[in-house]
Design a protein around this motif. Sequence first.
Motif, PDB file in Angstrom:
ATOM      1  N   MET A   1       0.842  -1.192   0.000  1.00 51.77           N
ATOM      2  CA  MET A   1       0.000   0.000   0.000  1.00 51.77           C
ATOM      3  C   MET A   1       0.882   1.248   0.000  1.00 51.77           C
ATOM      4  O   MET A   1       1.843   1.342   0.752  1.00 51.77           O
ATOM      5  N   GLU A   2       0.551   2.193  -0.859  1.00 49.03           N
ATOM      6  CA  GLU A   2       1.311   3.431  -0.964  1.00 49.03           C
ATOM      7  C   GLU A   2       1.033   4.333   0.228  1.00 49.03           C
ATOM      8  O   GLU A   2      -0.077   4.340   0.763  1.00 49.03           O
ATOM      9  N   PRO A   3       2.031   5.125   0.640  1.00 51.17           N
ATOM     10  CA  PRO A   3       1.782   6.065   1.742  1.00 51.17           C
ATOM     11  C   PRO A   3       0.757   7.113   1.325  1.00 51.17           C
ATOM     12  O   PRO A   3       0.690   7.505   0.167  1.00 51.17           O
ATOM     13  N   LYS A   4      -0.030   7.519   2.287  1.00 48.06           N
ATOM     14  CA  LYS A   4      -1.060   8.533   2.028  1.00 48.06           C
ATOM     15  C   LYS A   4      -0.443   9.925   2.108  1.00 48.06           C
ATOM     16  O   LYS A   4       0.509  10.156   2.843  1.00 48.06           O
ATOM     17  N   LEU A   5      -1.041  10.841   1.354  1.00 49.90           N
ATOM     18  CA  LEU A   5      -0.616  12.232   1.387  1.00 49.90           C
ATOM     19  C   LEU A   5      -1.301  12.918   2.563  1.00 49.90           C
ATOM     20  O   LEU A   5      -2.520  12.872   2.685  1.00 49.90           O
ATOM     21  N   LYS A   6      -0.509  13.556   3.414  1.00 50.78           N
ATOM     22  CA  LYS A   6      -1.066  14.270   4.563  1.00 50.78           C
ATOM     23  C   LYS A   6      -1.682  15.582   4.098  1.00 50.78           C
ATOM     24  O   LYS A   6      -1.049  16.361   3.408  1.00 50.78           O
ATOM     25  N   LEU A   7      -2.912  15.801   4.525  1.00 49.57           N
ATOM     26  CA  LEU A   7      -3.676  16.963   4.101  1.00 49.57           C
ATOM     27  C   LEU A   7      -4.205  17.698   5.327  1.00 49.57           C
ATOM     28  O   LEU A   7      -4.630  17.059   6.288  1.00 49.57           O
ATOM     29  N   VAL A   8      -4.147  19.031   5.291  1.00 53.30           N
ATOM     30  CA  VAL A   8      -4.782  19.851   6.325  1.00 53.30           C
ATOM     31  C   VAL A   8      -5.841  20.710   5.647  1.00 53.30           C
ATOM     32  O   VAL A   8      -5.722  21.048   4.471  1.00 53.30           O
ATOM     33  N   PHE A   9      -6.863  21.045   6.411  1.00 53.83           N
ATOM     34  CA  PHE A   9      -8.012  21.768   5.871  1.00 53.83           C
ATOM     35  C   PHE A   9      -8.387  22.882   6.834  1.00 53.83           C
ATOM     36  O   PHE A   9      -8.549  22.638   8.031  1.00 53.83           O
ATOM     37  N   ALA A  10      -8.509  24.099   6.312  1.00 53.45           N
ATOM     38  CA  ALA A  10      -8.911  25.237   7.146  1.00 53.45           C
ATOM     39  C   ALA A  10     -10.166  25.876   6.572  1.00 53.45           C
ATOM     40  O   ALA A  10     -10.191  26.308   5.416  1.00 53.45           O
ATOM     41  N   ASP A  11     -11.205  25.888   7.386  1.00 54.68           N
ATOM     42  CA  ASP A  11     -12.494  26.492   7.015  1.00 54.68           C
ATOM     43  C   ASP A  11     -13.230  26.802   8.305  1.00 54.68           C
ATOM     44  O   ASP A  11     -13.256  25.970   9.215  1.00 54.68           O
ATOM     45  N   ASP A  12     -13.825  27.975   8.397  1.00 51.39           N
ATOM     46  CA  ASP A  12     -14.524  28.358   9.622  1.00 51.39           C
ATOM     47  C   ASP A  12     -15.897  27.711   9.754  1.00 51.39           C
ATOM     48  O   ASP A  12     -16.536  27.829  10.788  1.00 51.39           O
ATOM     49  N   CYS A  13     -16.345  26.985   8.745  1.00 47.24           N
ATOM     50  CA  CYS A  13     -17.659  26.335   8.776  1.00 47.24           C
ATOM     51  C   CYS A  13     -17.523  24.889   9.256  1.00 47.24           C
ATOM     52  O   CYS A  13     -16.871  24.065   8.602  1.00 47.24           O
ATOM     53  N   VAL A  14     -18.152  24.576  10.377  1.00 48.35           N
ATOM     54  CA  VAL A  14     -18.083  23.234  10.954  1.00 48.35           C
ATOM     55  C   VAL A  14     -18.676  22.197   9.994  1.00 48.35           C
ATOM     56  O   VAL A  14     -18.166  21.080   9.882  1.00 48.35           O
ATOM     57  N   PHE A  15     -19.730  22.576   9.283  1.00 49.25           N
ATOM     58  CA  PHE A  15     -20.332  21.663   8.305  1.00 49.25           C
ATOM     59  C   PHE A  15     -19.321  21.301   7.216  1.00 49.25           C
ATOM     60  O   PHE A  15     -19.180  20.138   6.851  1.00 49.25           O
ATOM     61  N   GLN A  16     -18.609  22.301   6.690  1.00 50.06           N
ATOM     62  CA  GLN A  16     -17.600  22.042   5.649  1.00 50.06           C
ATOM     63  C   GLN A  16     -16.496  21.129   6.184  1.00 50.06           C
ATOM     64  O   GLN A  16     -16.032  20.225   5.486  1.00 50.06           O
ATOM     65  N   GLN A  17     -16.088  21.347   7.427  1.00 46.50           N
ATOM     66  CA  GLN A  17     -15.055  20.492   8.030  1.00 46.50           C
ATOM     67  C   GLN A  17     -15.543  19.047   8.132  1.00 46.50           C
ATOM     68  O   GLN A  17     -14.812  18.105   7.791  1.00 46.50           O
ATOM     69  N   ALA A  18     -16.777  18.859   8.596  1.00 47.19           N
ATOM     70  CA  ALA A  18     -17.325  17.506   8.749  1.00 47.19           C
ATOM     71  C   ALA A  18     -17.466  16.818   7.394  1.00 47.19           C
ATOM     72  O   ALA A  18     -17.124  15.633   7.247  1.00 47.19           O
ATOM     73  N   MET A  19     -17.948  17.546   6.406  1.00 49.71           N
ATOM     74  CA  MET A  19     -18.101  16.980   5.068  1.00 49.71           C
ATOM     75  C   MET A  19     -16.747  16.582   4.489  1.00 49.71           C
ATOM     76  O   MET A  19     -16.588  15.502   3.921  1.00 49.71           O
ATOM     77  N   MET A  20     -15.751  17.445   4.665  1.00 50.47           N
ATOM     78  CA  MET A  20     -14.420  17.151   4.148  1.00 50.47           C
ATOM     79  C   MET A  20     -13.823  15.926   4.839  1.00 50.47           C
ATOM     80  O   MET A  20     -13.205  15.077   4.191  1.00 50.47           O
ATOM     81  N   LYS A  21     -14.045  15.806   6.135  1.00 47.95           N
ATOM     82  CA  LYS A  21     -13.547  14.632   6.868  1.00 47.95           C
ATOM     83  C   LYS A  21     -14.126  13.350   6.278  1.00 47.95           C
ATOM     84  O   LYS A  21     -13.407  12.370   6.072  1.00 47.95           O
ATOM     85  N   LEU A  22     -15.418  13.344   6.005  1.00 44.16           N
ATOM     86  CA  LEU A  22     -16.063  12.159   5.422  1.00 44.16           C
ATOM     87  C   LEU A  22     -15.526  11.849   4.031  1.00 44.16           C
ATOM     88  O   LEU A  22     -15.242  10.692   3.710  1.00 44.16           O
ATOM     89  N   LEU A  23     -15.388  12.865   3.203  1.00 40.07           N
ATOM     90  CA  LEU A  23     -14.904  12.654   1.841  1.00 40.07           C
ATOM     91  C   LEU A  23     -13.461  12.153   1.827  1.00 40.07           C
ATOM     92  O   LEU A  23     -13.127  11.239   1.068  1.00 40.07           O
ATOM     93  N   ILE A  24     -12.627  12.739   2.645  1.00 37.15           N
ATOM     94  CA  ILE A  24     -11.218  12.348   2.684  1.00 37.15           C
ATOM     95  C   ILE A  24     -11.069  10.925   3.209  1.00 37.15           C
ATOM     96  O   ILE A  24     -10.244  10.150   2.712  1.00 37.15           O
ATOM     97  N   LYS A  25     -11.881  10.574   4.185  1.00 33.31           N
ATOM     98  CA  LYS A  25     -11.827   9.225   4.748  1.00 33.31           C
ATOM     99  C   LYS A  25     -12.095   8.165   3.671  1.00 33.31           C
ATOM    100  O   LYS A  25     -11.534   7.079   3.705  1.00 33.31           O
TER     101      LYS A  25
END
Length: 129
Positions: A1-25
Amino acid sequence: MEPKLKLVFADDCVFQQAMMKLLIKRMEIFDLYFTCNDGAELIEKLADAEVLPEICILDLHMPNMGGISTAREIGVRFPEIKIFGYTASADDEEIEDFKRHGASHVFSKTDPAAMLIQIKTILKPVFTR
């Protein structure tokens, strides 16, 4: 398995953060390192990080420190991090300013899944050499 790329996400909207967490997962190529509510928090976390992420996705409009200022600061302090913008703005001047200050691409918030696929397409060849 290839190593994953580490990603950080900055957004003041909690909904956007939660959605991004699900998509990235769901995507096997990315590992969500952390999320932040604004650029100031992100810069602080990056400064304290033992390992830096390869990718940073920044919302254009955030309190305390917006995307443009954050991109500029990351470019100076952490130039190895690839910066991508993320916005609901349709203001071409703002988007071009974001790019001038370090965002290699600026994506619309209308389709975050497509954004992640495009980032994967852009970066995968760079990190698999």
